[in-house]
Write an enzyme that holds these catalytic residues in place. Sequence first.
Site, PDB file in Angstrom:
ATOM      1  N   CYS A 116       6.212   1.335  -0.675  1.00 37.23           N
ATOM      2  CA  CYS A 116       5.707   2.647  -1.118  1.00 37.23           C
ATOM      3  C   CYS A 116       6.517   3.772  -0.471  1.00 37.23           C
ATOM      4  CB  CYS A 116       4.244   2.779  -0.754  1.00 37.23           C
ATOM      5  SG  CYS A 116       3.948   2.445   0.973  1.00 37.23           S
ATOM      6  N   ALA A 167      -4.289  -8.587  -3.471  1.00 38.66           N
ATOM      7  CA  ALA A 167      -3.697  -8.683  -4.810  1.00 38.66           C
ATOM      8  C   ALA A 167      -3.634 -10.159  -5.221  1.00 38.66           C
ATOM      9  CB  ALA A 167      -2.300  -8.079  -4.788  1.00 38.66           C
ATOM     10  N   SER A 168      -3.805 -10.398  -6.501  1.00 40.80           N
ATOM     11  CA  SER A 168      -3.829 -11.790  -6.983  1.00 40.80           C
ATOM     12  C   SER A 168      -2.475 -12.483  -6.845  1.00 40.80           C
ATOM     13  CB  SER A 168      -4.279 -11.824  -8.446  1.00 40.80           C
ATOM     14  OG  SER A 168      -5.582 -11.321  -8.526  1.00 40.80           O
ATOM     15  N   TRP A 203       0.331  -6.285  -3.307  1.00 39.51           N
ATOM     16  CA  TRP A 203       1.105  -7.505  -3.067  1.00 39.51           C
ATOM     17  C   TRP A 203       2.367  -7.240  -2.243  1.00 39.51           C
ATOM     18  CZ3 TRP A 203       5.830  -6.317  -4.826  1.00 39.51           C
ATOM     19  CH2 TRP A 203       5.910  -5.357  -5.835  1.00 39.51           C
ATOM     20  N   ASN A 204       2.788  -5.985  -2.106  1.00 38.66           N
ATOM     21  CA  ASN A 204       4.119  -5.785  -1.513  1.00 38.66           C
ATOM     22  C   ASN A 204       4.138  -5.996  -0.002  1.00 38.66           C
ATOM     23  OD1 ASN A 204       2.758  -3.361  -1.123  1.00 38.66           O
ATOM     24  ND2 ASN A 204       4.558  -2.083  -1.453  1.00 38.66           N
ATOM     25  N   GLY A 256      -2.477   0.932  -3.144  1.00 39.27           N
ATOM     26  CA  GLY A 256      -1.934   0.467  -4.413  1.00 39.27           C
ATOM     27  C   GLY A 256      -1.420   1.646  -5.210  1.00 39.27           C
ATOM     28  N   SER A 257      -1.423   1.493  -6.511  1.00 33.70           N
ATOM     29  CA  SER A 257      -0.834   2.528  -7.363  1.00 33.70           C
ATOM     30  C   SER A 257      -1.747   3.752  -7.479  1.00 33.70           C
ATOM     31  CB  SER A 257      -0.571   1.950  -8.749  1.00 33.70           C
ATOM     32  OG  SER A 257      -1.798   1.517  -9.302  1.00 33.70           O
ATOM     33  N   LEU A 304      -1.429   5.561  -1.711  1.00 29.01           N
ATOM     34  CA  LEU A 304      -0.973   5.345  -3.086  1.00 29.01           C
ATOM     35  C   LEU A 304       0.552   5.376  -3.197  1.00 29.01           C
ATOM     36  CD1 LEU A 304      -3.755   7.558  -4.693  1.00 29.01           C
ATOM     37  CD2 LEU A 304      -3.809   5.125  -4.174  1.00 29.01           C
ATOM     38  N   GLU A 350       7.788   5.769  -9.571  1.00 27.08           N
ATOM     39  CA  GLU A 350       8.476   4.877  -8.634  1.00 27.08           C
ATOM     40  C   GLU A 350       9.225   3.793  -9.396  1.00 27.08           C
ATOM     41  OE1 GLU A 350       4.579   3.639  -6.946  1.00 27.08           O
ATOM     42  OE2 GLU A 350       5.677   3.623  -5.072  1.00 27.08           O
TER      43      GLU A 350
HETATM   44  P1  NAD Z   1      -1.999  -1.937  -8.014  1.00 27.38           P
HETATM   45  O1  NAD Z   1      -2.633  -0.603  -8.007  1.00 27.38           O
HETATM   46  O2  NAD Z   1      -1.680  -2.544  -9.335  1.00 27.38           O
HETATM   47  O3  NAD Z   1      -2.916  -2.998  -7.275  1.00 27.38           O
HETATM   48  C1  NAD Z   1      -3.392  -2.800  -5.961  1.00 27.38           C
HETATM   49  C2  NAD Z   1      -4.691  -3.564  -5.816  1.00 27.38           C
HETATM   50  O4  NAD Z   1      -5.635  -3.055  -6.740  1.00 27.38           O
HETATM   51  C3  NAD Z   1      -4.589  -5.050  -6.105  1.00 27.38           C
HETATM   52  O5  NAD Z   1      -5.461  -5.758  -5.252  1.00 27.38           O
HETATM   53  C4  NAD Z   1      -5.050  -5.151  -7.533  1.00 27.38           C
HETATM   54  O6  NAD Z   1      -5.580  -6.426  -7.854  1.00 27.38           O
HETATM   55  C5  NAD Z   1      -6.129  -4.098  -7.560  1.00 27.38           C
HETATM   56  N1  NAD Z   1      -6.394  -3.561  -8.887  1.00 27.38           N
HETATM   57  C6  NAD Z   1      -5.591  -3.570  -9.977  1.00 27.38           C
HETATM   58  N2  NAD Z   1      -6.208  -2.998 -11.029  1.00 27.38           N
HETATM   59  C7  NAD Z   1      -7.419  -2.606 -10.569  1.00 27.38           C
HETATM   60  C8  NAD Z   1      -8.521  -1.939 -11.182  1.00 27.38           C
HETATM   61  N3  NAD Z   1      -8.497  -1.549 -12.448  1.00 27.38           N
HETATM   62  N4  NAD Z   1      -9.585  -1.664 -10.406  1.00 27.38           N
HETATM   63  C9  NAD Z   1      -9.591  -2.027  -9.108  1.00 27.38           C
HETATM   64  N5  NAD Z   1      -8.620  -2.680  -8.495  1.00 27.38           N
HETATM   65  C10 NAD Z   1      -7.532  -2.957  -9.203  1.00 27.38           C
HETATM   66  O7  NAD Z   1      -0.725  -1.834  -7.082  1.00 27.38           O
HETATM   67  P2  NAD Z   1       0.325  -2.971  -6.744  1.00 27.38           P
HETATM   68  O8  NAD Z   1       1.231  -3.135  -7.922  1.00 27.38           O
HETATM   69  O9  NAD Z   1      -0.349  -4.188  -6.202  1.00 27.38           O
HETATM   70  O10 NAD Z   1       1.119  -2.303  -5.527  1.00 27.38           O
HETATM   71  C11 NAD Z   1       2.163  -1.435  -5.691  1.00 27.38           C
HETATM   72  C12 NAD Z   1       1.693  -0.013  -5.530  1.00 27.38           C
HETATM   73  O11 NAD Z   1       1.087   0.146  -4.266  1.00 27.38           O
HETATM   74  C13 NAD Z   1       2.840   0.983  -5.550  1.00 27.38           C
HETATM   75  O12 NAD Z   1       2.462   2.108  -6.289  1.00 27.38           O
HETATM   76  C14 NAD Z   1       3.008   1.335  -4.075  1.00 27.38           C
HETATM   77  O13 NAD Z   1       3.623   2.575  -3.853  1.00 27.38           O
HETATM   78  C15 NAD Z   1       1.616   1.293  -3.598  1.00 27.38           C
HETATM   79  N6  NAD Z   1       1.573   1.118  -2.150  1.00 27.38           N
HETATM   80  C16 NAD Z   1       1.182   2.165  -1.384  1.00 27.38           C
HETATM   81  C17 NAD Z   1       1.164   2.033   0.002  1.00 27.38           C
HETATM   82  C18 NAD Z   1       0.745   3.168   0.888  1.00 27.38           C
HETATM   83  O14 NAD Z   1       0.470   2.910   2.056  1.00 27.38           O
HETATM   84  N7  NAD Z   1       0.684   4.395   0.410  1.00 27.38           N
HETATM   85  C19 NAD Z   1       1.538   0.821   0.592  1.00 27.38           C
HETATM   86  C20 NAD Z   1       1.921  -0.235  -0.232  1.00 27.38           C
HETATM   87  C21 NAD Z   1       1.923  -0.062  -1.616  1.00 27.38           C
END
Ligand code: NAD
Length: 484
Positions: free
Chosen positions: A292, A185-186, A159-160, A236-237, A259, A389
Amino acid sequence: MSQFQLKDKDLFRQQCYINGQWCDAEDGATIDVDNPSTGDIIGQVPRMREADTLQAIAAADRAFPAWRDKTADERAQLLYRWYELMMEHQDDLGAIMTLEQGKPLAESKGEIAYAASFLKWFAEEARRVYGDTIPAAKPGQHIVVIKQPVGVTAAITPWNFPASMITRKAGAALAAGCTMVVKPASATPYSALALGELATRAGIPAGVINVITGSAAAISSTITSSPVVRKVSFTGSTEVGSQLMSQCAEHIQKVSLELGGNAPFLVFDDADLDKAVEGAIASKFRNTGQTCVCVNRFLVQDGVHDAFVEKLKAAIERLKVGDGFEDGVTQAPLINKGAVDKVLEHIKDAREKGGKVILGGEAHERGGNFVQPTLIVDATQDMEFCVEETFGPLAAVIRFQDEQEGIRLANDTPFGLASYFYSENIHRVWRVAEALEAGMVGINEGLISNAAAPFGGVKESGLGREGSKYGIEEYCEVKYLCMG
Ligand code: NAD
């Protein structure tokens, strides 16, 4: 949509985009989407699950052969048109982003330009997917290497950065000749759905790109259990990335993982402090600390520590907190209550371990998802913000004595996404740049993201690179032809 009117209302889509059609979830279920500044519900999007995901995968599979067989130039022209449409609708797309994500409008528009730049970049790169010829082992034999698209791909995004995390993947995938299913992201589906609308207008054929919203667990497990999907690209995370990587093992799907990070920002005694503070504000407080590549740990050498802290404090005091639609706002709300709790928890933990809060330190008086920009000194590496983070507007400063100690502290983390350091000494610049364990190093520079440069991490920050000439390779298979 109380605070603004879109010039083009059709960009605000409340259905998913599969096979060029707008559709609801099979069972009609929906998810509410809110505005993080006000808590108001903006609207609903489909809560898709397994059956809908299979339809999207099937559409991408059907579209693949014709898309692959287009010339690189044909694909490039369609991507370029998609880029132009994003820029033509930059204001509306920016407004949609601020509404659902909260970030200041100027930052949202900036992200739209950044997101569009990936489509432009990969439109150009589509024409440069070169192969090789290699001297053969035997007379009369020829070794030729060609690159082909991997096939149907999937993108799961956070979502960020609701637009750029999609175009950074989709631009590369489509340029290479792959088709894609995107699950945003939702919290921020509308930016993604608007991209689907513009893809249609650009003339990208049905099924080449599909956008589905809904249950993360159901959609991702359907994607990873499908042998049709040949690659999963996730941003994502680290926690979810690790889980997805093991799910992808079942069918040996390729993975790219962008990540989490825990970026160090080193300021050496020989740094230009004004430049360092400018970089610190850009890197720490952009998107209200929710990037991130945000600085998570300021490491400042003893000789300039107090002067740097004083200048940083003055710069943080100039930040303006408010609704992203208000003029001059630089610090918007965090995405949700959980994010606020995490920042406050990190501040509490730092206080308990001897950190001194010299600015902020509390929830903001506006309430809701707002937090005060915060500065903590006398921080130490055993504090919680050094382990995970913070993802919020907390700047915490650790003091170090010499270069070796600074590098050791910087690398003392399982993450390795971005890192930053400030020094005017060319010999130190090379030494430190080579010693930092990170995929990206900002040297006297706080803003490093650029479509032309390879973005990605080492250690637990990920696998693979996005953007740049390397980004398209992630969507290509290398095939060796041995001609006798
Ligand atoms: P998140 O991992 O919670 O969610 C990311 C995506 O994964 C969303 O679409 C979410 O719906 C989906 N998701 C959540 N749970 C899941 C599951 N169990 N199985 C499959 N998909 C699932 O992360 P977030 O809170 O949306 O974003 C923030 C994180 O993203 C931070 O850790 C940030 O550092 C990271 N990030 C990394 C980069 C990069 O390029 N390295 C860029 C932006 C954000």
